[in-house]
Scaffold this motif. Structure first.
Motif, PDB file in Angstrom:
ATOM      1  N   TRP A   1       7.412 -11.681 -15.729  1.00 10.66           N
ATOM      2  CA  TRP A   1       7.818 -10.298 -15.511  1.00 10.66           C
ATOM      3  C   TRP A   1       8.296  -9.691 -16.820  1.00 10.66           C
ATOM      4  O   TRP A   1       8.916 -10.376 -17.645  1.00 10.66           O
ATOM      5  N   CYS A   2       8.043  -8.417 -17.004  1.00 13.60           N
ATOM      6  CA  CYS A   2       8.678  -7.651 -18.069  1.00 13.60           C
ATOM      7  C   CYS A   2      10.182  -7.698 -17.756  1.00 13.60           C
ATOM      8  O   CYS A   2      10.575  -7.418 -16.616  1.00 13.60           O
ATOM      9  N   PRO A   3      11.037  -8.052 -18.697  1.00 12.61           N
ATOM     10  CA  PRO A   3      12.470  -8.177 -18.400  1.00 12.61           C
ATOM     11  C   PRO A   3      13.088  -6.897 -17.838  1.00 12.61           C
ATOM     12  O   PRO A   3      13.881  -6.954 -16.894  1.00 12.61           O
TER      13      PRO A   3
ATOM     14  N   ALA B   1       1.401  -8.204  -4.784  1.00 13.61           N
ATOM     15  CA  ALA B   1       2.720  -8.731  -4.443  1.00 13.61           C
ATOM     16  C   ALA B   1       2.993  -9.931  -5.347  1.00 13.61           C
ATOM     17  O   ALA B   1       2.212 -10.877  -5.384  1.00 13.61           O
ATOM     18  N   VAL B   2       4.080  -9.852  -6.119  1.00 16.28           N
ATOM     19  CA  VAL B   2       4.424 -10.897  -7.075  1.00 16.28           C
ATOM     20  C   VAL B   2       5.873 -11.324  -6.822  1.00 16.28           C
ATOM     21  O   VAL B   2       6.758 -10.470  -6.749  1.00 16.28           O
ATOM     22  N   PRO B   3       6.127 -12.630  -6.683  1.00 17.97           N
ATOM     23  CA  PRO B   3       7.508 -13.063  -6.494  1.00 17.97           C
ATOM     24  C   PRO B   3       8.350 -12.751  -7.736  1.00 17.97           C
ATOM     25  O   PRO B   3       7.848 -12.783  -8.862  1.00 17.97           O
ATOM     26  N   LEU B   4       9.616 -12.446  -7.520  1.00 21.71           N
ATOM     27  CA  LEU B   4      10.495 -12.129  -8.650  1.00 21.71           C
ATOM     28  C   LEU B   4      10.707 -13.325  -9.562  1.00 21.71           C
ATOM     29  O   LEU B   4      10.993 -13.165 -10.745  1.00 21.71           O
TER      30      LEU B   4
ATOM     31  N   ALA C   1       3.761  -5.177  -8.001  1.00 20.22           N
ATOM     32  CA  ALA C   1       3.709  -5.092  -9.465  1.00 20.22           C
ATOM     33  C   ALA C   1       2.277  -4.830  -9.922  1.00 20.22           C
ATOM     34  O   ALA C   1       1.320  -5.031  -9.167  1.00 20.22           O
ATOM     35  N   VAL C   2       2.150  -4.368 -11.173  1.00 24.54           N
ATOM     36  CA  VAL C   2       0.845  -4.195 -11.805  1.00 24.54           C
ATOM     37  C   VAL C   2       0.827  -5.039 -13.075  1.00 24.54           C
ATOM     38  O   VAL C   2       1.832  -5.153 -13.769  1.00 24.54           O
ATOM     39  N   PRO C   3      -0.337  -5.638 -13.386  1.00 25.80           N
ATOM     40  CA  PRO C   3      -0.403  -6.529 -14.546  1.00 25.80           C
ATOM     41  C   PRO C   3      -0.783  -5.807 -15.839  1.00 25.80           C
ATOM     42  O   PRO C   3      -1.565  -4.858 -15.839  1.00 25.80           O
ATOM     43  N   GLU C   4      -0.213  -6.307 -16.909  1.00 28.92           N
ATOM     44  CA  GLU C   4      -0.615  -5.907 -18.264  1.00 28.92           C
ATOM     45  C   GLU C   4      -1.133  -7.167 -18.938  1.00 28.92           C
ATOM     46  O   GLU C   4      -0.425  -8.174 -19.024  1.00 28.92           O
ATOM     47  N   ARG C   5      -2.369  -7.139 -19.379  1.00 34.13           N
ATOM     48  CA  ARG C   5      -2.930  -8.307 -20.074  1.00 34.13           C
ATOM     49  C   ARG C   5      -2.602  -8.204 -21.555  1.00 34.13           C
ATOM     50  O   ARG C   5      -2.900  -7.204 -22.201  1.00 34.13           O
TER      51      ARG C   5
END
Length: 74
Positions: free
Chosen positions: A62-64, A50-53, A3-7
């Motif tokens: 997470w973005c839905p 790597a981000v757990p679901l 995943a990629v982050p959005e602040r």
């Protein structure tokens, strides 16, 4: 899941939030396309992680729509 982050900046006394998005394709000119939008993306992404679901980290989620895409990819 990668995943990629959005602040998302906080208002008032709240803390900033990180919203995780499922990346689509490669970074092109500092723009990362994301699974939840055909038009929008993340400018100058912080990099994939790597981000757990089912993350339970305070201030992160997470973005839905991206989460739905990620679950379908498994």
């Amino acid at each position: 899941m990668i995943a990629v982050p959005e602040r998302v900046p906080a208002r008032g006394l709240e803390s900033d939030r990180l919203i995780w998005h499922l990346p689509v394709g490669d970074v092109v000119e500092d723009f990362q396309a994301i699974a939840c939008s055909d038009e929008e993306g993340i400018v100058m992404p912080a990099g994939e992680r790597a981000v757990p679901l089912h993350t339970d980290v305070p201030g992160q989620s997470w973005c839905p729509q991206c989460l739905t895409h990620a679950q379908a990819a498994l």
